[in-house]
Design a protein around this motif. Sequence first.
Motif, PDB file in Angstrom:
ATOM      1  N   SER A   1      68.571  26.185  24.381  1.00 24.05           N
ATOM      2  CA  SER A   1      68.850  27.618  24.474  1.00 24.05           C
ATOM      3  C   SER A   1      68.990  28.072  25.920  1.00 24.05           C
ATOM      4  O   SER A   1      69.837  28.914  26.239  1.00 24.05           O
ATOM      5  N   SER A   2      68.182  27.491  26.798  1.00 22.93           N
ATOM      6  CA  SER A   2      68.183  27.922  28.203  1.00 22.93           C
ATOM      7  C   SER A   2      69.415  27.466  28.975  1.00 22.93           C
ATOM      8  O   SER A   2      69.793  28.078  29.974  1.00 22.93           O
TER       9      SER A   2
ATOM     10  N   LYS B   1      72.531  26.501  27.363  1.00 23.67           N
ATOM     11  CA  LYS B   1      73.755  26.523  26.564  1.00 23.67           C
ATOM     12  C   LYS B   1      74.889  27.271  27.256  1.00 23.67           C
ATOM     13  O   LYS B   1      76.022  26.770  27.334  1.00 23.67           O
ATOM     14  N   GLU B   2      74.621  28.459  27.766  1.00 24.68           N
ATOM     15  CA  GLU B   2      75.677  29.244  28.409  1.00 24.68           C
ATOM     16  C   GLU B   2      76.167  28.558  29.678  1.00 24.68           C
ATOM     17  O   GLU B   2      77.370  28.568  29.972  1.00 24.68           O
ATOM     18  N   ARG B   3      75.266  27.962  30.420  1.00 28.62           N
ATOM     19  CA  ARG B   3      75.653  27.282  31.662  1.00 28.62           C
ATOM     20  C   ARG B   3      76.526  26.073  31.366  1.00 28.62           C
ATOM     21  O   ARG B   3      77.550  25.859  32.029  1.00 28.62           O
TER      22      ARG B   3
ATOM     23  N   ASP C   1      78.295  25.571  28.666  1.00 27.27           N
ATOM     24  CA  ASP C   1      79.557  26.089  28.140  1.00 27.27           C
ATOM     25  C   ASP C   1      80.495  26.468  29.282  1.00 27.27           C
ATOM     26  O   ASP C   1      81.687  26.143  29.254  1.00 27.27           O
ATOM     27  N   PHE C   2      79.962  27.127  30.302  1.00 28.22           N
ATOM     28  CA  PHE C   2      80.781  27.526  31.458  1.00 28.22           C
ATOM     29  C   PHE C   2      81.332  26.309  32.190  1.00 28.22           C
ATOM     30  O   PHE C   2      82.520  26.269  32.545  1.00 28.22           O
TER      31      PHE C   2
ATOM     32  N   GLU D   1      82.978  23.122  20.245  1.00 30.88           N
ATOM     33  CA  GLU D   1      82.444  23.888  19.122  1.00 30.88           C
ATOM     34  C   GLU D   1      81.679  22.975  18.171  1.00 30.88           C
ATOM     35  O   GLU D   1      80.583  23.307  17.710  1.00 30.88           O
TER      36      GLU D   1
END
Length: 307
Positions: free
Chosen positions: A245-246, A248-250, A252-253, A291
């Motif tokens: 969770s910590s 995931k966004e990084r 993804d970027f 995805e």
Amino acid sequence: MVRTKERCVLTLMFGYVTPCKSELKMKDYEKFKAYYCGLCLSLKKNYGNIPRLLINYDMTFIAVLLDALSEKKCDYTIGRCIAHPLKKRIFIVNNSALNYASFLNLALAYYKLADDVKDEKSLKSIVFTHIIKNYVHKFPDRLKKHSDFIKGRLNALYKLEDNDVSMGIDELSHPFAELTAFIVSEYPENNLQKDLLYNLGYNLGKWIYIIDAFDDLEDDIASNKFNALVRTLNTDNLNFEDFKSSIKERIDFILVTSARNCFESLNKLSLCTNNDILYNILQNGLLEKMENVFHKKDSTVDANLNL
């Protein structure tokens, strides 16, 4: 937490770079399959039947990309194969890009297995390495520079992975990204557009290395194996769910940026053929694979492509 020296099994470009079938025209899908079957046939012709077990979709992509730089039309044949004996297949034959991809396929697998034997000494790795070693002597002399480079970059990667010095994910992924850049840009049959090919290969290698680590994250944490993302980002020793969770966004970027850089390099290449297949893979296929990996759905390549 101290993680074991045993590494996650780097897929070495085994199955992440694939078309998005739902967005691909049937004629282009059939042509991609013909390249895949042609790669299998090239492995058999150049090295033997057993190396065909190592065939992978990512080497098919490299063949499609490099063949797109040539004005020579593909030669096709129809026949049956050992994996699908009841249905005739279309094969691309007499193709320099496929012969090069078959060499890469075997070289990458062999040097990875040889390192497994050195570090893990598992019976499976020892036996399979001994078998594959019998085919390595068939590498063309003109590709010795390439086999030496592959071996050297993989060794550099493993040394970084075994080193306890603090580093970022960009630094850790660099040797594999550099390896991919080299094999894409140093295709012996092409002397044009090397800078663009290098940039495409570098970003693709980085994308593969990082998505492989993210894909293996849960298993590696559970079994206490090396994982590049745990090594570089999990400074607080979080459990799998909290760590995923910590970051995931990084992640993804990073992956989207690498995929975009691949696509931008492709846009600048002067292609003679295979445009729709290549654009599909780099524009849609990489994002579809992300995805699937991020949400762990339909992650089996064979199920998606039905080759």
